[in-house]
Design a protein around this motif. Structure first.
Motif, short mmCIF file in Angstrom:
data_model
loop_
_atom_site.label_atom_id
_atom_site.label_comp_id
_atom_site.label_asym_id
_atom_site.label_seq_id
_atom_site.Cartn_x
_atom_site.Cartn_y
_atom_site.Cartn_z
N GLN A 123 0.72 -1.19 0.04
CA GLN A 123 -0.03 -0.06 0.03
C GLN A 123 0.83 1.33 0.05
O GLN A 123 0.44 2.33 -0.38
CB GLN A 123 -0.98 0.13 1.11
CG GLN A 123 -2.33 0.63 1.00
CD GLN A 123 -3.17 -0.30 0.09
OE1 GLN A 123 -3.19 -1.54 0.00
NE2 GLN A 123 -3.96 0.29 -0.94
N THR A 179 -1.49 -5.76 -7.36
CA THR A 179 -1.69 -4.85 -6.39
C THR A 179 -1.82 -3.22 -6.81
O THR A 179 -2.82 -2.76 -6.41
CB THR A 179 -0.77 -4.70 -5.44
OG1 THR A 179 -0.17 -6.06 -5.09
CG2 THR A 179 -0.78 -4.11 -4.04
N ALA A 203 -5.24 -3.09 -8.10
CA ALA A 203 -6.27 -2.66 -7.18
C ALA A 203 -6.25 -1.32 -6.32
O ALA A 203 -7.17 -0.79 -6.23
CB ALA A 203 -5.97 -3.76 -6.07
N GLN A 204 -5.01 -0.86 -6.34
CA GLN A 204 -4.79 0.70 -5.92
C GLN A 204 -5.28 1.59 -6.88
O GLN A 204 -5.93 2.29 -6.50
CB GLN A 204 -3.35 0.85 -5.59
CG GLN A 204 -2.66 0.14 -4.37
CD GLN A 204 -1.34 0.10 -4.34
OE1 GLN A 204 -0.43 0.43 -5.42
NE2 GLN A 204 -0.69 -0.45 -3.33
N GLN A 230 -8.90 1.70 -6.31
CA GLN A 230 -9.37 2.40 -5.14
C GLN A 230 -9.53 3.68 -5.21
O GLN A 230 -10.35 4.47 -4.86
CB GLN A 230 -8.41 1.82 -3.92
CG GLN A 230 -8.95 0.50 -3.34
CD GLN A 230 -7.85 -0.10 -2.65
OE1 GLN A 230 -6.56 0.43 -2.65
NE2 GLN A 230 -8.00 -0.93 -1.91
N LEU A 266 -12.73 -1.54 -2.48
CA LEU A 266 -11.92 -2.72 -2.38
C LEU A 266 -11.59 -2.85 -1.03
O LEU A 266 -11.04 -1.99 -0.27
CB LEU A 266 -10.91 -2.93 -3.30
CG LEU A 266 -11.35 -3.07 -4.82
CD1 LEU A 266 -10.07 -3.00 -5.78
CD2 LEU A 266 -12.14 -4.44 -4.84
N GLN A 315 -8.38 -3.68 1.75
CA GLN A 315 -6.95 -3.39 1.63
C GLN A 315 -6.04 -4.61 1.30
O GLN A 315 -6.45 -5.58 2.04
CB GLN A 315 -6.61 -2.62 2.92
CG GLN A 315 -7.19 -1.32 3.23
CD GLN A 315 -6.60 -0.11 2.52
OE1 GLN A 315 -5.24 -0.16 2.73
NE2 GLN A 315 -7.36 0.75 1.85
N VAL A 350 -5.25 -6.46 -1.48
CA VAL A 350 -5.77 -7.69 -2.11
C VAL A 350 -4.60 -7.86 -3.19
O VAL A 350 -4.07 -7.00 -3.88
CB VAL A 350 -6.82 -7.45 -3.13
CG1 VAL A 350 -7.33 -8.37 -4.04
CG2 VAL A 350 -7.99 -6.63 -2.47
N LEU A 408 -8.68 -10.70 -6.28
CA LEU A 408 -9.36 -9.47 -6.74
C LEU A 408 -10.61 -9.64 -7.66
O LEU A 408 -11.53 -8.78 -7.59
CB LEU A 408 -8.16 -8.62 -7.84
CG LEU A 408 -8.54 -7.28 -8.34
CD1 LEU A 408 -8.95 -6.32 -7.30
CD2 LEU A 408 -7.26 -6.93 -9.00
N GLU A 452 -13.61 -10.11 -5.74
CA GLU A 452 -14.13 -9.01 -5.01
C GLU A 452 -14.78 -8.16 -5.86
O GLU A 452 -15.77 -7.66 -5.77
CB GLU A 452 -13.00 -8.16 -4.36
CG GLU A 452 -12.57 -8.75 -3.06
CD GLU A 452 -12.18 -7.58 -2.04
OE1 GLU A 452 -12.42 -6.33 -2.70
OE2 GLU A 452 -11.43 -7.82 -1.27
N LEU A 453 -14.38 -8.09 -7.33
CA LEU A 453 -14.89 -7.17 -8.52
C LEU A 453 -16.12 -7.86 -8.60
O LEU A 453 -17.11 -7.21 -8.95
CB LEU A 453 -13.90 -7.27 -9.55
CG LEU A 453 -12.67 -6.37 -9.48
CD1 LEU A 453 -11.68 -6.49 -10.50
CD2 LEU A 453 -13.10 -4.76 -9.17
#
Lengths: 269, 290, 281
Positions: free
Chosen positions: B240, B256, B259-260, B263, B269, B271, B273, B279, B282-283
């Protein structure tokens, strides 16, 4: 290129000879080699040849493989034979100008070549049936008494074993460095001797640097695995004589007796 | 954390060495490690990240008793590594797999190499044979036991090296960039082996690497920079922290980064993933809700 | 056209017990000013392939043409070929040998038989290209850091002013930032000098970002050849031969398989992000 060189040619096969304790093979080969120089008689050679053939058959190593060992020393053989043939005094049977051939010379040249051939064949048979590792183990064990004379037998054996492991790696590395420098236009073939030696520097320097780096790495890796010399060390495959090894020693003695008898009691040829 | 056993504990660990010129005069002091405070629980999987020259390898050599602290102390399973009486026990407790597969295999036959450690420790012959068999099976190299290491691939050689360490019955295995010279398939095989040893045998794993994807396997990550621990946290926390990663010459794995990016664009999402399946799931759930 | 391989086969370790057909019937054209990547697992023949290109290995059968001339013709100059097709081996820093950085880089150009002035110009030019500052010129190459050594070694090949630069895993063992530096260097050479780049890489993410063509090898043959966007569609086929696709691509394939209507031929992080945002909106 250079990677085609093979070192420590071992012929993998499942035979009694392969399974013998390497110490038996080392001592047996020594006895055989020494025996070759103790007589001067056709019967002796017949016995030596017969026994060699018998062991070879039992070992399952093809004859062609063993004979291959003679290739590199072929010229030396021919040279010594010719030397003896022309320069031995005795009864002349052929003459052409200053060149004289004698019966004694012929006999000596023949015996010497046969001796050398058997010597090489005998030792190739040993290396073909014994892995370099087993050989090192055998030497470490056989030379162990020298420890009392402060000879670092374990260390020498360890060095031999590591050298065997790294020779192929360094050969491959040499090949790679050579190619890399050739890609930069290096030329290793032309010029006189001094120029050629200087042309080798682009190979030798990186090779040396790499060897030192590998040696450092290896020393660390050995430390990391608790290596601390030969004291307090156990063996994964300790050498232990089995029944067949004693039998082999007996056969060795039988060979000596047979040789002695044939040389002494049969009519001289 | 509780009062679980700390297998590695360092207090203000530092390592200095002198840099010398050609005539051997000291031209400067290099502080390769600078005040490392680390506590690692037995049985955990820890990754150590850092750029080339950040001090990762020096740290690894300390854990294995190949280098000794010039300042501070380091305990391996309660043993002070600076005490030379402990050296062999430290090396046996925390076994090390090095980077170059060729330069750490000592013997000319696979099984004899695996037996090398136990031989040095004076383990009786019959037990060595048993251990070697077990460890080769564990690493999937049993069918190669009679092979010469020269004919193995890089990944296979590293698995032999892992077996060689395992045969010493360590509590902890350190992999010092052990996958750096392997191709993707070889890397995967070695990592699978390591993960299994961690989960099944509860062996502590210290994975030193600069492959970011490998870090996702770890429970906890230390990021090193110029001999110091620049950051530590779970893989999620580390990835992150984009600014810190860039400063340490590192980069989060693509997944990653995606994902960032999402976000940032307002997609809610969780934190940290960092697997493709994670991923994607979640999506898909998000899409269902909308 | 710059390099053309016609029906090229190569046998590894000919005459020994390890004899193996390393390349079979390769037909390949490396076009001028391409940025191509060769991928394949260890032993797929990619290292042999790149060594054929500058004559370090000789094909068992088939022909190789450089600018239309057969390189196996008697009057073809291998020396010229080796300067035009610059080959950077894996871990090239292991071949540094001179006492200073400048001397080492000048080794290649001096072997070309160029005038002193031209040798010096190309040497300093190459060092500047790879970003090695003057303060390091007279330092022993062995005293440099890993990343610097790598760049000096690459400069040693660049100094021969090749038209084609062939690199065998130039990023192996480097940290992410150093990898990026090497890639940016290659990108610059490709764009500004119009140098054709052919590189072997294991990192599909890097290949997707930088290369305009991917050549996939398996068991001595070329099995896929095309733009990354096309080649990486075959994720299943690639994984069967021990290769993968970039994570960004793999994610989109995964979503598409779950029946989601997304653009699934994304190559980079940015492309994937925008494709997902488009789908969710």
């Amino acid at each position: 290129m250079i990677r085609n060189i093979t070192i420590g040619q071992y012929y993998a096969a499942d035979s009694v000879v392969h399974r013998l304790d390497p110490r038996v093979k080392v001592i047996g080969t020594l006895v055989y080699i020494v025996s070759l120089f103790l007589f001067n008689n056709f019967w002796g050679y017949a016995v030596a040849a017969g026994c060699f053939c018998a062991v070879t058959v039992v070992s399952k190593v093809p004859f062609s493989y063993i004979v291959r060992g003679l290739k590199p020393v072929f010229f030396m053989l021919v040279f010594t034979a010719l030397l003896n043939l022309f320069w031995t005094p005795g009864t002349v049977f052929f003459q052409l100008g200053p060149v004289e051939l004698t019966w004694e010379g012929l006999r000596k040249a023949f015996f010497l070549s046969v001796r050398l051939i058997f010597l090489i064949l005998g030792s190739s048979l040993m290396t073909l049936t014994t892995t370099p590792n087993q050989l090192t183990n055998a030497l470490e064990k056989l030379l162990a008494p020298l420890c009392h004379l402060h000879v670092p037998v374990h260390e020498i054996a360890m060095m031999m074993s590591i050298a065997l492991r790294f020779i192929p790696i360094l050969v491959e590395e040499t090949d790679r460095i050579m190619k890399a420098q050739m890609a930069r236009g290096a030329d290793f073939e032309s010029g006189n001797v001094i120029q050629r030696l200087r042309n080798m520097l682009p190979i030798l320097v990186p090779l040396f640097v790499s060897a030192v780096r590998r040696a450092n790495d290896l020393a660390l890796a050995m430390d990391a695995r608790c290596y601390h010399g030969g004291s307090g060390r156990t063996k994964m495959h300790p050498l232990r004589y089995q029944g067949r090894d004693f039998a082999a020693y007996l056969l060795c003695i039988a060979y000596c007796v047979l040789l002695y008898a044939s040389v002494t009691y049969l009519p001289v040829l | 954390m509780g009062i679980k056993n700390k297998i590695i504990k360092s207090e203000n660990l530092a390592h200095e060495y002198a840099r010398r010129d050609e005539s051997g005069d000291v031209t400067g002091i290099v502080r390769a490690l600078d005040g490392i405070d680390v506590q690692i629980e037995a049985g955990s999987f820890v990754a150590v990240l850092g750029a080339n020259g950040s001090g990762k390898s020096t740290f690894a050599k300390h854990l294995n008793g190949l280098l000794f602290p010039t300042e501070g102390t380091l305990y391996i399973d309660g043993m002070d590594t600076a005490d030379s009486e402990n050296t062999l026990a430290v090396r046996q407790t925390a076994g090390m797999v090095f980077q170059n597969p060729d330069n750490q295999i000592i013997a000319n036959i696979v099984e004899e190499d695996v037996g090398f450690g136990p031989e040095n420790m004076g383990v009786p012959t019959d037990k060595i044979l048993k251990r070697v068999e077990e460890c080769l099976k564990e690493t999937g190299m049993y069918s190669y036991r009679r092979h010469s290491p020269n004919h193995l691939s890089g990944g296979q050689k590293q698995r032999v090296a892992v077996a060689g360490v395992l045969a010493m019955r360590p509590k902890c295995i350190i992999l010092d960039e052990a996958t750096a010279m392997l191709d993707p398939a070889g890397r995967k095989n070695v990592l699978d082996t390591i993960v299994r040893l961690n989960k099944k045998e509860h062996i502590t794993v210290i994975l030193i690497t600069h492959y970011m994807e490998e870090v996702t396997l770890a429970d906890y990550v230390y990021v090193m920079k110029q001999g110091k621990v620049a950051y530590s946290g779970t893989p999620g926390e580390v990835f992150q922290n984009v600014g810190m990663l860039r400063e340490c010459r590192l980069e989060a794995p693509q997944i990653t980064q995606i994902a960032q990016g999402l976000q940032k664009a307002g997609i809610p999402l969780t934190q940290g993933v960092f697997t493709i399946e994670g991923l994607a799931k979640e999506l898909l759930e998000l899409a269902k809700k909308r | 056209m710059s390099v053309l391989l016609k029906n090229v086969s190569y046998i590894y370790g000919k005459g020994s017990s390890e004899e193996k057909l390393a390349l079979r019937d390769i037909n390949l054209e490396i076009r001028q000013n391409e940025f191509a990547a060769v991928v394949g697992h260890t032993g797929s023949g990619k290292s042999t392939l790149i060594q054929l290109l500058n004559g370090l290995e000789k094909a068992e059968s088939g022909e190789i043409f450089f600018h239309g001339k057969n390189i196996y013709d008697k009057d073809f100059s291998m020396k010229m070929l080796r300067s035009k097709v610059g080959l950077v081996f894996q871990y090239p820093e292991h071949q540094l040998f001179e006492s200073t950085v400048v001397k080492d880089v000048a080794f290649g150009p001096s072997n070309m038989g160029w005038e002193q002035l031209k040798v010096e110009l190309s040497t300093f030019g190459a060092l500047k290209d790879v970003g090695i500052g003057e303060e390091l010129f007279d330092v022993s190459p062995l005293a440099l850091s890993g990343g610097q050594k790598r760049r000096v070694a690459i400069a040693g090949v660049l100094a021969m002013e090749p038209e084609i630069l062939v690199l065998d895993e130039p990023m192996a063992g480097l940290d992410p930032a150093s990898r990026k530096e090497i890639f940016e260097l290659l990108k610059k050479l490709h764009r500004e000098r119009k140098i054709t780049v052919l590189l072997v890489s294991h990192s599909m993410e890097d290949v997707a970002e930088y290369a305009s063509r991917v050549i996939v090898m398996n068991q001595g043959q070329i099995v896929l050849d095309g733009e990354p966007r096309k080649v990486f569609r075959y994720e299943k086929e690639l994984s069967k031969i021990g290769l993968g696709v970039p994570q960004a691509t793999s994610l989109m394939h995964f979503l598409a398989e779950q029946g989601v209507a997304v653009e699934d031929d994304c190559l980079t992080v940015q492309e994937s992000i925008s494709a997902i945002l488009k789908w969710l909106k």
